[in-house]
Scaffold this motif. Sequence first.
Motif, PDB file in Angstrom:
ATOM      1  N   ASN A   2      20.123  49.387   6.121  1.00 21.56           N
ATOM      2  CA  ASN A   2      19.650  48.026   5.899  1.00 21.56           C
ATOM      3  C   ASN A   2      18.235  48.015   5.321  1.00 21.56           C
ATOM      4  O   ASN A   2      17.905  47.161   4.500  1.00 21.56           O
ATOM      5  CB  ASN A   2      19.703  47.220   7.193  1.00 21.56           C
ATOM      6  N   LYS A   5      18.402  48.655   1.626  1.00 22.62           N
ATOM      7  CA  LYS A   5      18.826  47.455   0.907  1.00 22.62           C
ATOM      8  C   LYS A   5      17.664  46.486   0.730  1.00 22.62           C
ATOM      9  O   LYS A   5      17.524  45.845  -0.308  1.00 22.62           O
ATOM     10  CB  LYS A   5      19.971  46.765   1.647  1.00 22.62           C
ATOM     11  N   TYR A  63      18.022  37.670  -2.034  1.00 24.27           N
ATOM     12  CA  TYR A  63      19.010  37.728  -0.963  1.00 24.27           C
ATOM     13  C   TYR A  63      19.028  39.094  -0.293  1.00 24.27           C
ATOM     14  O   TYR A  63      19.214  39.206   0.913  1.00 24.27           O
ATOM     15  CB  TYR A  63      20.400  37.362  -1.465  1.00 24.27           C
ATOM     16  N   SER A  64      18.847  40.133  -1.069  1.00 26.73           N
ATOM     17  CA  SER A  64      18.795  41.469  -0.494  1.00 26.73           C
ATOM     18  C   SER A  64      17.552  41.642   0.371  1.00 26.73           C
ATOM     19  O   SER A  64      17.605  42.246   1.440  1.00 26.73           O
ATOM     20  CB  SER A  64      18.809  42.507  -1.615  1.00 26.73           C
ATOM     21  N   ASP A  68      20.596  39.257   3.622  1.00 29.57           N
ATOM     22  CA  ASP A  68      21.940  38.677   3.553  1.00 29.57           C
ATOM     23  C   ASP A  68      23.022  39.727   3.344  1.00 29.57           C
ATOM     24  O   ASP A  68      24.195  39.473   3.610  1.00 29.57           O
ATOM     25  CB  ASP A  68      22.022  37.632   2.447  1.00 29.57           C
ATOM     26  N   TYR A  69      22.661  40.908   2.859  1.00 28.36           N
ATOM     27  CA  TYR A  69      23.633  41.962   2.625  1.00 28.36           C
ATOM     28  C   TYR A  69      23.623  43.021   3.721  1.00 28.36           C
ATOM     29  O   TYR A  69      24.251  44.056   3.585  1.00 28.36           O
ATOM     30  CB  TYR A  69      23.362  42.630   1.270  1.00 28.36           C
ATOM     31  N   GLU A  71      24.475  45.022   7.098  1.00 30.50           N
ATOM     32  CA  GLU A  71      25.694  45.242   7.862  1.00 30.50           C
ATOM     33  C   GLU A  71      25.448  44.766   9.287  1.00 30.50           C
ATOM     34  O   GLU A  71      24.481  45.149   9.926  1.00 30.50           O
ATOM     35  CB  GLU A  71      26.071  46.714   7.861  1.00 30.50           C
TER      36      GLU A  71
END
Length: 74
Positions: A2, A5, A63-64, A68-69, A71
Amino acid sequence: MNQIKRVLGLVWIALAVATAYYCIDIFGGKLTSGKQEDLVFGIIIFFILLPLVVLGLGTFGYYSLMGDYDEKND
């Protein structure tokens, strides 16, 4: 994963800024060259492609960065 990301979100935002600068710097001369084919190409780049690319990269990076992406483990 995460964290990677989220860091890549910053990379996408930086890429959006670099793309905007590159397009304005390189293709900016097309609008003032005086040739009709350069003017049409410059208008297409500035008013159609540039906003699509920059807003797409910036939105994806935002968003990243906001997670929002990520897990989610339920």
